[in-house]
Design an enzyme around this catalytic site. Structure first.
Site, PDB file in Angstrom:
ATOM      1  N   ARG A 113       1.133  -0.875   0.261  1.00 41.40           N
ATOM      2  CA  ARG A 113      -0.251   0.136  -0.236  1.00 41.40           C
ATOM      3  C   ARG A 113       0.905   1.266   0.342  1.00 41.40           C
ATOM      4  O   ARG A 113       1.792   1.575   1.182  1.00 41.40           O
ATOM      5  CB  ARG A 113      -1.034   0.777   1.310  1.00 41.40           C
ATOM      6  CG  ARG A 113      -2.133   0.837   1.661  1.00 41.40           C
ATOM      7  CD  ARG A 113      -2.591   0.462   2.427  1.00 41.40           C
ATOM      8  NE  ARG A 113      -3.582   1.898   3.078  1.00 41.40           N
ATOM      9  CZ  ARG A 113      -3.435   2.410   3.745  1.00 41.40           C
ATOM     10  NH1 ARG A 113      -2.324   2.426   4.748  1.00 41.40           N
ATOM     11  NH2 ARG A 113      -4.514   3.478   4.227  1.00 41.40           N
ATOM     12  N   THR A 117      -1.163   7.587  -0.897  1.00 42.97           N
ATOM     13  CA  THR A 117      -2.153   7.309  -2.765  1.00 42.97           C
ATOM     14  C   THR A 117      -3.120   6.579  -1.582  1.00 42.97           C
ATOM     15  O   THR A 117      -4.321   6.365  -1.633  1.00 42.97           O
ATOM     16  CB  THR A 117      -1.989   6.873  -3.427  1.00 42.97           C
ATOM     17  OG1 THR A 117      -1.493   5.457  -3.628  1.00 42.97           O
ATOM     18  CG2 THR A 117      -0.953   7.703  -4.306  1.00 42.97           C
ATOM     19  N   ASP A 214       1.911 -13.777   9.227  1.00 43.92           N
ATOM     20  CA  ASP A 214       2.742 -14.728  10.027  1.00 43.92           C
ATOM     21  C   ASP A 214       2.631 -15.689  10.452  1.00 43.92           C
ATOM     22  O   ASP A 214       3.478 -16.015  10.956  1.00 43.92           O
ATOM     23  CB  ASP A 214       1.859 -12.806  11.258  1.00 43.92           C
ATOM     24  CG  ASP A 214       2.326 -11.565  11.025  1.00 43.92           C
ATOM     25  OD1 ASP A 214       3.704 -11.753  10.047  1.00 43.92           O
ATOM     26  OD2 ASP A 214       2.005 -10.431  11.840  1.00 43.92           O
TER      27      ASP A 214
END
Ligand code: URA
Length: 220
Positions: A113, A117, A214
């Site tokens: 990400r 933006t 994870d």
């Protein structure tokens, strides 16, 4: 393996909801499952998904001779495949692909990400040179909003992979992810083992299994 099609999405294929698959999914969803078991049982589901993906590849007639010196008219795969994993969680699926397809070429894309933006941004990609001649197994275990997967597909299309040669291999989808992916790329096939209820505000799939990367790589 008879795969049930989700009715409104002709290119989404859900693995048969057998008791075995339900039990495997229950183990990896369980918060008390320790990492070795999470990896072991996730790998088993990944194997089922890859095998189902191979069922979607075309075959051509192939004549061989058996050790009894008898000619046998069978079939052989028509095209070649490669894998592309969406880093980091998708890398967990590479081994499952290698177990089924020895020597398979595997590319990678890293999409994150963009803080400015808030849109998914491509940071890295390395693809097999002849990828446009291959069927591509795009690997990502969790399809949440679909933002990364959609960006990854754009990378493949820019590399001249025809949309209909892309198979997105995934453990758990959100309904929104399926809707976004199929609206953007109606010809892609999505092979998945489960469609969950929704996403929470943090964009985790619910009920889900938490952060797949994870739990698989032991970074939680
Ligand atoms: N990625 C994950 O690992 N888990 C989710 O629930 C959504 C995206």
């Amino acid at each position: 393996m008879n795969c049930k099609k989700l009715e409104q999405y002709p290119n989404v294929f859900l693995l048969p909801q057998t008791n075995q698959l339900k039990a495997l999914l229950t183990i990896i969803r369980d918060r008390t499952t320790k990492r070795p078991d999470f990896v072991f049982y996730a790998d088993r589901i990944i194997r089922l998904l890859v095998e189902e993906g191979l069922n979607h590849l075309p075959v051509v007639p192939k004549k061989i001779t058996t050790p009894l010196d008898i000619e046998f008219e069978g079939v052989g795969f028509e095209g070649q495949i490669c894998g592309v994993s969406i880093m980091r969680a998708g890398e967990s699926m590479e081994q499952g692909l290698r177990h089924v397809c020895t020597g398979v070429r595997i590319g990678k894309v890293l999409i994150q990400r963009d803080e400015e933006t808030a849109m998914p941004k491509l940071y890295y990609s390395k693809l097999p040179l002849d990828i446009s001649d291959r069927y591509v197994f795009l690997l990502d275990p969790m399809l949440a909003t679909g933002g990364s997967a959609i960006e990854a597909v754009r990378v493949l299309l820019r590399a001249n992979v025809p949309e209909e040669r892309i198979l997105f291999i995934n453990l758990i989808c959100s309904p929104e992810g399926i809707s976004n992916m199929t609206a953007a790329f109606p010809k892609i096939r999505i092979i998945t083992s489960e469609v969950d209820e929704c996403m929470n505000e943090q964009k985790f799939i619910v009920p889900g299994l938490g952060d797949f990367g994870d739990r698989y790589f032991g970074t939680n």
